[in-house]
Design an enzyme around this catalytic site. Structure first.
Site, mmCIF file in Angstrom:
data_model
loop_
_atom_site.group_PDB
_atom_site.id
_atom_site.type_symbol
_atom_site.label_atom_id
_atom_site.label_comp_id
_atom_site.label_asym_id
_atom_site.label_seq_id
_atom_site.Cartn_x
_atom_site.Cartn_y
_atom_site.Cartn_z
ATOM 1 N N CYS A 185 -21.409 3.217 -9.621
ATOM 2 C CA CYS A 185 -20.742 4.347 -8.914
ATOM 3 C C CYS A 185 -21.525 5.463 -8.583
ATOM 4 C CB CYS A 185 -19.283 4.623 -9.563
ATOM 5 S SG CYS A 185 -18.521 5.794 -8.386
ATOM 6 N N CYS A 233 -14.359 10.022 -5.945
ATOM 7 C CA CYS A 233 -14.655 8.615 -5.308
ATOM 8 C C CYS A 233 -14.774 8.750 -3.634
ATOM 9 C CB CYS A 233 -13.121 7.682 -5.491
ATOM 10 S SG CYS A 233 -13.289 5.989 -4.501
ATOM 11 N N CYS A 241 -11.016 -7.974 -17.910
ATOM 12 C CA CYS A 241 -11.991 -7.735 -17.113
ATOM 13 C C CYS A 241 -13.425 -8.265 -18.075
ATOM 14 C CB CYS A 241 -12.157 -6.703 -16.604
ATOM 15 S SG CYS A 241 -13.722 -5.723 -16.145
ATOM 16 N N CYS A 243 -18.379 -5.521 -18.369
ATOM 17 C CA CYS A 243 -19.662 -5.391 -18.445
ATOM 18 C C CYS A 243 -20.170 -4.230 -18.037
ATOM 19 C CB CYS A 243 -20.301 -6.495 -17.386
ATOM 20 S SG CYS A 243 -19.937 -5.980 -15.485
ATOM 21 N N ASP A 258 0.886 -1.207 0.034
ATOM 22 C CA ASP A 258 0.066 -0.122 0.029
ATOM 23 C C ASP A 258 0.746 1.275 0.149
ATOM 24 O OD1 ASP A 258 -2.492 1.286 -0.225
ATOM 25 O OD2 ASP A 258 -2.663 1.656 2.072
HETATM 26 C C1 B12 Z 1 -4.125 6.247 -3.504
HETATM 27 C C2 B12 Z 1 -5.078 4.969 -3.492
HETATM 28 C C3 B12 Z 1 -6.369 5.196 -3.353
HETATM 29 C C4 B12 Z 1 -7.130 6.324 -3.615
HETATM 30 C C5 B12 Z 1 -7.169 6.737 -5.149
HETATM 31 C C6 B12 Z 1 -7.581 5.471 -6.033
HETATM 32 C C7 B12 Z 1 -6.859 5.483 -7.213
HETATM 33 N N1 B12 Z 1 -7.061 4.522 -8.153
HETATM 34 O O1 B12 Z 1 -6.346 6.599 -7.625
HETATM 35 C C8 B12 Z 1 -8.689 6.184 -2.958
HETATM 36 C C9 B12 Z 1 -8.670 6.632 -1.488
HETATM 37 C C10 B12 Z 1 -9.745 6.658 -3.697
HETATM 38 C C11 B12 Z 1 -8.669 4.483 -2.870
HETATM 39 C C12 B12 Z 1 -9.789 3.936 -2.717
HETATM 40 C C13 B12 Z 1 -9.852 2.401 -2.637
HETATM 41 N N2 B12 Z 1 -8.719 1.696 -2.493
HETATM 42 CO CO1 B12 Z 1 -6.855 2.179 -2.785
HETATM 43 N N3 B12 Z 1 -5.109 2.651 -3.071
HETATM 44 C C14 B12 Z 1 -4.274 3.679 -3.393
HETATM 45 C C15 B12 Z 1 -2.972 3.351 -3.554
HETATM 46 C C16 B12 Z 1 -2.319 3.770 -2.194
HETATM 47 C C17 B12 Z 1 -2.301 4.075 -4.708
HETATM 48 C C18 B12 Z 1 -3.218 4.048 -5.940
HETATM 49 C C19 B12 Z 1 -2.775 5.012 -7.006
HETATM 50 O O2 B12 Z 1 -2.504 6.106 -6.858
HETATM 51 N N4 B12 Z 1 -2.539 4.654 -8.259
HETATM 52 C C20 B12 Z 1 -2.028 5.538 -9.233
HETATM 53 C C21 B12 Z 1 -2.943 5.228 -10.522
HETATM 54 C C22 B12 Z 1 -2.603 5.951 -11.551
HETATM 55 O O3 B12 Z 1 -2.603 3.908 -10.750
HETATM 56 P P1 B12 Z 1 -3.696 2.481 -10.866
HETATM 57 O O4 B12 Z 1 -4.655 2.880 -9.859
HETATM 58 O O5 B12 Z 1 -3.020 1.239 -10.754
HETATM 59 O O6 B12 Z 1 -4.322 2.379 -12.088
HETATM 60 C C23 B12 Z 1 -3.866 3.185 -13.043
HETATM 61 C C24 B12 Z 1 -2.665 2.387 -14.229
HETATM 62 O O7 B12 Z 1 -1.909 1.809 -13.244
HETATM 63 C C25 B12 Z 1 -3.130 1.800 -15.045
HETATM 64 N N5 B12 Z 1 -3.073 0.354 -15.133
HETATM 65 C C26 B12 Z 1 -3.921 -0.443 -13.940
HETATM 66 N N6 B12 Z 1 -3.797 -1.496 -14.127
HETATM 67 C C27 B12 Z 1 -3.076 -1.691 -15.136
HETATM 68 C C28 B12 Z 1 -2.541 -2.996 -15.807
HETATM 69 C C29 B12 Z 1 -1.712 -2.883 -16.917
HETATM 70 C C30 B12 Z 1 -1.513 -4.287 -17.518
HETATM 71 C C31 B12 Z 1 -1.456 -1.875 -17.343
HETATM 72 C C32 B12 Z 1 -0.495 -1.574 -18.637
HETATM 73 C C33 B12 Z 1 -1.951 -0.498 -16.883
HETATM 74 C C34 B12 Z 1 -2.752 -0.446 -15.808
HETATM 75 O O8 B12 Z 1 -4.390 2.210 -15.416
HETATM 76 C C35 B12 Z 1 -5.046 2.949 -14.288
HETATM 77 C C36 B12 Z 1 -5.622 4.026 -14.701
HETATM 78 O O9 B12 Z 1 -4.916 5.269 -15.155
HETATM 79 C C37 B12 Z 1 -2.834 2.000 -3.839
HETATM 80 C C38 B12 Z 1 -1.771 1.345 -3.335
HETATM 81 C C39 B12 Z 1 -0.705 1.299 -4.337
HETATM 82 N N7 B12 Z 1 0.508 1.606 -4.146
HETATM 83 O O10 B12 Z 1 -0.970 0.997 -5.813
HETATM 84 C C40 B12 Z 1 -4.112 1.567 -3.095
HETATM 85 C C41 B12 Z 1 -5.043 0.349 -3.641
HETATM 86 C C42 B12 Z 1 -5.217 0.440 -5.111
HETATM 87 N N8 B12 Z 1 -6.267 0.481 -3.023
HETATM 88 C C43 B12 Z 1 -6.924 -0.596 -2.694
HETATM 89 C C44 B12 Z 1 -8.260 -0.610 -2.047
HETATM 90 C C45 B12 Z 1 -8.557 -2.096 -1.336
HETATM 91 C C46 B12 Z 1 -9.297 0.321 -2.117
HETATM 92 C C47 B12 Z 1 -10.680 0.477 -2.149
HETATM 93 C C48 B12 Z 1 -11.148 -0.848 -2.425
HETATM 94 C C49 B12 Z 1 -10.957 0.515 -0.330
HETATM 95 C C50 B12 Z 1 -12.334 0.918 -0.079
HETATM 96 N N9 B12 Z 1 -13.180 -0.294 0.048
HETATM 97 O O11 B12 Z 1 -12.703 1.902 0.209
HETATM 98 C C51 B12 Z 1 -11.100 1.567 -2.777
HETATM 99 C C52 B12 Z 1 -11.369 1.245 -3.999
HETATM 100 C C53 B12 Z 1 -11.688 2.595 -4.875
HETATM 101 C C54 B12 Z 1 -11.315 2.305 -6.630
HETATM 102 N N10 B12 Z 1 -12.169 1.803 -7.187
HETATM 103 O O12 B12 Z 1 -10.268 2.456 -6.840
HETATM 104 C C55 B12 Z 1 -6.268 -1.751 -3.167
HETATM 105 C C56 B12 Z 1 -6.772 -2.490 -4.274
HETATM 106 C C57 B12 Z 1 -6.743 -4.183 -4.078
HETATM 107 C C58 B12 Z 1 -6.919 -4.473 -5.534
HETATM 108 N N11 B12 Z 1 -7.754 -5.659 -5.422
HETATM 109 O O13 B12 Z 1 -6.656 -3.819 -6.453
HETATM 110 C C59 B12 Z 1 -4.424 -1.136 -3.137
HETATM 111 C C60 B12 Z 1 -3.718 -1.757 -4.065
HETATM 112 C C61 B12 Z 1 -3.971 -1.232 -1.872
HETATM 113 C C62 B12 Z 1 -3.274 -2.656 -1.441
HETATM 114 N N12 B12 Z 1 -2.311 -2.600 -1.075
HETATM 115 O O14 B12 Z 1 -4.090 -3.686 -1.359
HETATM 116 N N13 B12 Z 1 -7.269 4.128 -3.133
#
Ligand code: B12
Length: 266
Positions: free
Chosen positions: A161, A176, A151, A154, A97
């Protein structure tokens, strides 16, 4: 994968650090990344506890068991120590995280599931109710090289949301409801109404609850999660040891006041 500690208990896979290097998140923990990081050993920590555990719940499912930062952090520290013992010349740094890696993306690249349109990792067995943690190492382990899982697309999560925060797999953090519930800033009256409707004083599960991949899930194999469920939060309850502890008690107490006393009905 049997060479990895806890592989008999937890889903585990490997991806290349280089495939994540362009998307590192700014955070202090980045200073712990090993120089010459080569592989990322990604672990999932499933946390679904079964329907009964969520009866009357007013915190989101990720906050029902003991704080995952501690539970997963402990497994990862033990795994990293065991790997270090086997390969003493290599670095093994655990993260969960509070990680510079975009963890959902790391898990997808490690073959552990698909990226849902809600931005979350969807594992075939445990759905999206999995935490993600990883060990970054300078040792080269064979990375997953199969096809990336997809995914169902769907669109149910996007339509369900309550704030329209999901678009094409990206999450608008400003909208969110999970983020709204964690902010110190006062929610708007509309946001308070939505929190009342979802009945959640911490986090939000709407986009996960409607996901078809999350139907009929097995209960978590992690005993520390099974043994620590507390689904109902009353204003004034202790926050220590819970996923909401990092924020202190003011915000969750405030939210509890907005949503009223949790109902004890089924
Ligand atoms: C900040 C954060 C939040 C913030 C912002 C979320 C966001 N996505 O921006 C808030 C507070 C809203 C939040 C909420 C939640 N979070 Co959160 N969060 C984080 C954290 C710390 C950083 C996420 C982040 O900033 N990512 C930056 C964005 C740009 O990256 P991304 O989300 O991976 O996705 C982008 C790219 O990576 C890309 N991408 C994603 N996957 C892939 C795959 C491939 C192959 C490629 C090419 C690209 C690609 O596309 C996306 C869109 O641009 C992570 C931990 C971590 N270090 O990742 C946990 C994390 C994502 N959270 C988690 C959880 C559990 C939640 C909640 C379910 C909690 C809840 N019940 O309220 C919610 C879900 C909301 C939602 N639908 O995202 C888990 C998710 C587990 C999972 N099964 O995926 C994580 C991984 C924490 C953990 N260690 O388990 N979260």
């Amino acid at each position: 994968m049997s060479e990895f500690p806890f592989a008999d208990l937890l889903p585990v896979g490997v991806c290349r650090f280089a495939d994540l290097a362009d998307g590192l998140l700014p955070c202090r923990a980045a200073s712990r990344l090993p120089k010459n990081a080569a592989s990322v050993i990604v672990y999932l920590f499933p946390y679904w506890l079964g329907d009964e555990a969520y009866r009357g719940a007013n915190v989101s499912k990720y906050a029902v068991p003991a704080d995952y930062h501690t539970v997963a952090g402990d497994y990862l520290a033990r795994a990293a120590a065991a790997l270090k013992e086997r390969w003493p010349g290599c670095a093994f740094e655990p993260f969960c995280d509070n990680s510079p890696l975009p963890e959902a993306r790391a898990a997808v690249l490690a073959g552990l599931g698909a990226k849902g349109r809600n931005g979350l990792l969807l594992n075939e067995t445990y759905g999206s109710f999995c935490f993600i943690g990883e060990i970054v190492t300078d040792r080269v382990f064979p990375a997953y090289d199969g096809p990336l899982k997809t995914c169902l697309n769907c669109g149910r999560c996007e339509r369900a949301c309550p704030t329209g925060a999901l678009h094409d797999g990206a999450v608008d953090k400003t909208l969110c409801l999970s983020d709204v519930s964690q902010r110190k800033t006062e929610p708007t009256p509309e946001q308070r109404d939505l929190m009342r409707q979802t009945g959640c004083v911490w986090g939000c599960d709407v986009c996960q609850d409607v996901c078809p991949v999350n139907r009929d899930l097995p209960v978590t194999p992690v005993p520390e999660f099974r043994e620590s469920a507390r689904a109902v939060f009353h204003a004034g309850d202790p926050v220590e040891g819970r996923a909401y502890a990092w924020r202190g008690r003011a915000v969750i107490d405030r939210n509890a006041a907005y949503t009223g006393e949790p109902s004890e009905k089924e």
